[in-house]
Design an enzyme around this catalytic site. Structure first.
Site, PDB file in Angstrom:
ATOM      1  N   HIS A 109       4.931   2.785  -0.803  1.00  0.00           N
ATOM      2  CA  HIS A 109       4.121   2.329   0.330  1.00  0.00           C
ATOM      3  C   HIS A 109       5.009   1.717   1.403  1.00  0.00           C
ATOM      4  O   HIS A 109       6.150   1.318   1.162  1.00  0.00           O
ATOM      5  CB  HIS A 109       3.071   1.316  -0.135  1.00  0.00           C
ATOM      6  CG  HIS A 109       3.673   0.063  -0.705  1.00  0.00           C
ATOM      7  ND1 HIS A 109       4.265  -0.914   0.063  1.00  0.00           N
ATOM      8  CD2 HIS A 109       3.781  -0.367  -1.980  1.00  0.00           C
ATOM      9  CE1 HIS A 109       4.705  -1.883  -0.698  1.00  0.00           C
ATOM     10  NE2 HIS A 109       4.436  -1.572  -1.954  1.00  0.00           N
ATOM     11  N   ASP A 401       7.486   0.302  -5.571  1.00  0.00           N
ATOM     12  CA  ASP A 401       8.912   0.281  -5.900  1.00  0.00           C
ATOM     13  C   ASP A 401       9.134   0.375  -7.406  1.00  0.00           C
ATOM     14  O   ASP A 401      10.110   0.964  -7.863  1.00  0.00           O
ATOM     15  CB  ASP A 401       9.605  -0.956  -5.315  1.00  0.00           C
ATOM     16  CG  ASP A 401       8.989  -2.279  -5.744  1.00  0.00           C
ATOM     17  OD1 ASP A 401       7.966  -2.281  -6.447  1.00  0.00           O
ATOM     18  OD2 ASP A 401       9.536  -3.334  -5.362  1.00  0.00           O
TER      19      ASP A 401
END
Length: 520
Positions: A109, A401
Site C-alpha cells: 500500500h 510490508d
C-alpha cells in the site's frame, strides 16, 4: 537491503508499528533503503525496446555493510517514495519477438498516516480527503475520485463492499491512506499500463476471468489496489471486476496452517530482541527521548515513536515537540539525530539477520502458498492455446510490508531493499518465438498439457522489483546461463523451485513436510 526502525507490528501487518499477525515482536522494524529517484512523473522513464540492451538491467542496492557512509536520513526519504521525480522502469522489456502471456503484481500500500501516536505531542496534521488541487496530485486523480463513486457496480467478496473506496477524513485516522499514497499507485498503474501497452496484456473486450484482484481487509490496501487498477485501466468496467478478500497478510489462502513457520518466527524475534537490548547507544537514545517528553522509556518504546517520526519526515513536517510546557520554557522536541541512531541500529540488525538465516526459513514457509498459486497461474497460462483468454492475465495483490518483505526473502533476494511505500514486485511470463527454440536446438520439453493449437516456443519468467530486473539474483535463476541464445529464465526453474527446491533450506522436500516436521 532489509533494515528497519523499531516498534511493534501494525494491526494490518505494518513493519514499523502495530501488533503482529502472529506474535507480538514480529519484524518490529521500519525499513528504509536508498532508492533510485522517484517522482513527479512516475510514468515510463525509459522507452520500450525490442532488443536486450538496457531491458535486462538488474540492479540491487549496495548493502549497508559495503557503504557505511550512507546517510540514514537520506535512506528514509527513499523509503517515503515521495512522488516528485521521474522513475525509470524496465517492465515490459524482452528480447525481440517474445510474447507476453501474463503479469502478476504484488504491491505494498501507499503512504499512510501513522498507526501510533507519541504521548504528549501533537499528532501530525494531514488531510486525508482527496483534492486534485493539492500536492502531490495526478492528472487522473479527479476522474479516479468520480469513478470510485460507481463502485457499487463491482463485485466484492466478504465485507470488502463496506470498506471505503477512498480515504475521506479531513484529519487523517490512524493507518489511513493519504493523498500521497493514492497518487503513488495511480502512477504505478499508469507506469505499467504504458510498459505493457504494446503487448495488449488486457485487450479491448477483456473478460472478467482475465483479471484477478485481491486485497487484505484494510482500507489502505483496498484503496491502493483500486488506485493502481485505475492507473492501469482508466475508467474500467466495474461489472467485470471482482475484488477478493485475503484474510491473512501472508496471502496464504487455505494453506495458512504451518506450525514450523511460527517457531522460526519466535526464534528470529528472540535474536532481534537480544541484539537490540545489547545496543547501549540505542538504549541511551530512547532514554533521552523519554526524558524530553517526560515519559518512562518503556512507555515511549510502546508508543513506537519512529512510526510518527517517519510520517513527519515524509510529509515535510517539523519533528514533534512536547505539547504542554511550562510558561516561558523553550521547545523540547525530538530530533533527526535521534531518528538516525535508531536507523543505524536497524542496519546492524539486518546484517545480523542475514547471517543468522532464521528469517529466510520463516519467509519460505510464510510465502510458499502465495508463490505456489503464482506458479500455478503461470503454468496454466503457458499451456493455454493460441487465442484462448488465459485465466488471470493480470493478477493484482494489494498487500503490506510484512507480505512483500518475506516474499523477497523467500525468492532469495537477501540484499533487496525493504519495501518502501507503494513498492511493487512483478512476475512476467513470456513465450519465445518458435523459431528461437528451433535455432537454439532446444531439447527442453514444453509444459505438460500443451496440446494441438497451443502457441509455439518456450515459457520464460522475469522478476522485477520497483522497476529493476532482479531475475538473475533470485535463488531459482542465479545459476542460469544468462548470456545464452535465450537470455531469460526458463519457467521450469521457477516451478521446480516453488514445488521442491525452496524447501532444501529446511531439510524438507515439500511444504507439508517442512511445516509439520518435528524440530531436530
Amino acid at each position: 537491503m532489509f533494515s528497519g526502525l523499531q516498534g511493534n507490528i501494525g494491526g494490518g501487518g505494518e513493519g514499523f508499528c502495530g501488533r503482529p499477525i502472529f506474535l507480538p515482536l514480529f519484524l518490529s522494524t521500519v525499513n528504509l533503503m536508498p532508492t533510485t529517484p522517484l517522482g513527479d512523473e512516475q510514468v515510463l522513464g525509459g522507452g520500450v525496446g525490442t532488443g536486450l540492451g538496457k531491458s535486462r538491467k538488474r540492479v540491487i542496492p549496495v548493502p549497508h555493510t559495503e557503504a557505511p557512509e550512507l546517510d540514514p536520513i537520506a535512506e528514509a526519504y527513499g523509503y517515503c517514495n515521495t512522488p516528485n521525480r521521474t522513475e525509470q522502469a524496465w517492465e515490459g522489456h524482452s528480447p525481440a519477438d517474445y510474447t507476453l502471456l501474463s503479469v502478476q503484481v504484488m504491491i505494498r500500500h501507499g503512504d499512510r498516516y501513522p498507526l501510533y501516536s507519541i504521548p504528549k505531542t501533537k499528532r501530525p496534521t494531514i488531510d486525508c480527503t482527496l483534492s486534485p488541487n493539492r500536492k502531490p496530485s495526478h492528472p487522473q486523480l479527479s476522474s479516479f475520485i468520480s469513478h470510485m463513486g460507481h463502485g457499487d457496480r463491482g463485485h466484492w467478496e466478504s465485507t470488502l463492499g463496506s470498506v471505503p473506496r477512498l480515504p475521506n477524513h479531513s484529519a487523517c485516522e490512524m493507518g489511513e491512506l493519504t493523498q500521497t499514497g493514492v497518487v503513488q499507485h495511480l502512477r504505478n498503474g499508469q507506469l505499467l499500463m504504458r510498459a505493457y501497452e504494446r503487448h495488449s496484456l488486457l485487450p479491448v473486450g477483456w473478460s472478467p476471468r482475465q483479471l484477478w484482484v485481491e486485497t487484505t481487509g484494510k482500507s489502505r490496501t483496498l484503496q491502493s489496489g483500486l488506485a493502481f487498477l485505475y492507473g492501469f485501466l482508466p475508467d474500467f468496467d466495474w461489472s467485470k471486476v471482482t475484488v477478493r478478500h485475503q484474510w491473512s497478510t501472508l496471502f496464504c489462502g487455505a494453506a495458512c496452517d504451518c506450525p514450523a513457520r511460527n517457531r522460526y518466527l519466535e526464534v528470529e524475534q528472540r535474536r532481534q530482541y537480544r541484539l537490540r537490548a545489547a545496543d547501549a547507544q540505542l538504549d541511551a537514545t530512547y532514554a533521552e527521548m523519554a526524558r524530553a517528553l517526560g515519559l518512562p522509556p518503556r512507555q515511549l518504546r510502546a508508543a513506537n515513536p519512529i512510526d510518527s517520526l517517519l510520517c513527519h519526515l515524509c510529509h515535510g513536517l517539523p519533528f514533534p515537540c512536547l505539547q504542554m510546557q511550562a510558561a516561558g520554557a523553550s521547545d523540547t522536541c525530538l530530533t533527526k539525530e535521534q531518528f538516525a541512531i535508531i536507523r543505524r541500529q536497524q542496519l546492524d540488525d539486518e546484517a545480523d539477520k542475514r547471517q543468522a538465516g532464521l528469517y529466510r526459513k520463516y519467509a519460505i514457509l510464510a510465502m510458499h502458498p502465495f508463490l505456489n498459486r503464482t506458479a500455478g497461474r503461470m503454468e496454466r497460462a503457458a499451456r493455454a492455446k493460441t487465442g484462448e483468454a488465459a485465466e488471470a492475465t493480470l493478477a493484482l495483490s494489494s498487500a503490506h510490508d510484512v507480505t512483500v518483505a518475506p516474499l523477497l526473502s523467500a525468492l532469495g533476494l537477501a540484499e533487496a531493499r525493504f519495501p518502501r511505500f507503494a513498492a511493487r514486485v512483478v512476475f512476467e511470463l513470456w513465450r519465445s518465438p518458435p523459431a528461437a527454440s528451433a535455432a537454439a536446438g532446444s531439447k527442453q520439453q514444453a509444459p505438460r498439457g500443451k496440446g494441438k493449437g497451443a502457441a509455439g516456443g518456450e515459457p520464460f519468467i522475469r522478476l522485477l522489483y520497483d522497476g529493476e530486473d532482479v531475475t538473475f539474483h533470485t535463488a531459482f535463476c542465479r545459476s542460469h546461463k544468462r548470456h545464452g541464445p535465450r537470455p531469460l529464465c526458463p519457467l521450469k526453474n521457477f516451478l521446480s523451485f516453488v514445488r521442491r527446491d525452496m524447501f532444501a533450506a529446511l531439510n524438507a522436500s515439500s511444504y507439508q513436510e517442512a511445516c509439520y516436521k518435528r524440530p531436530g
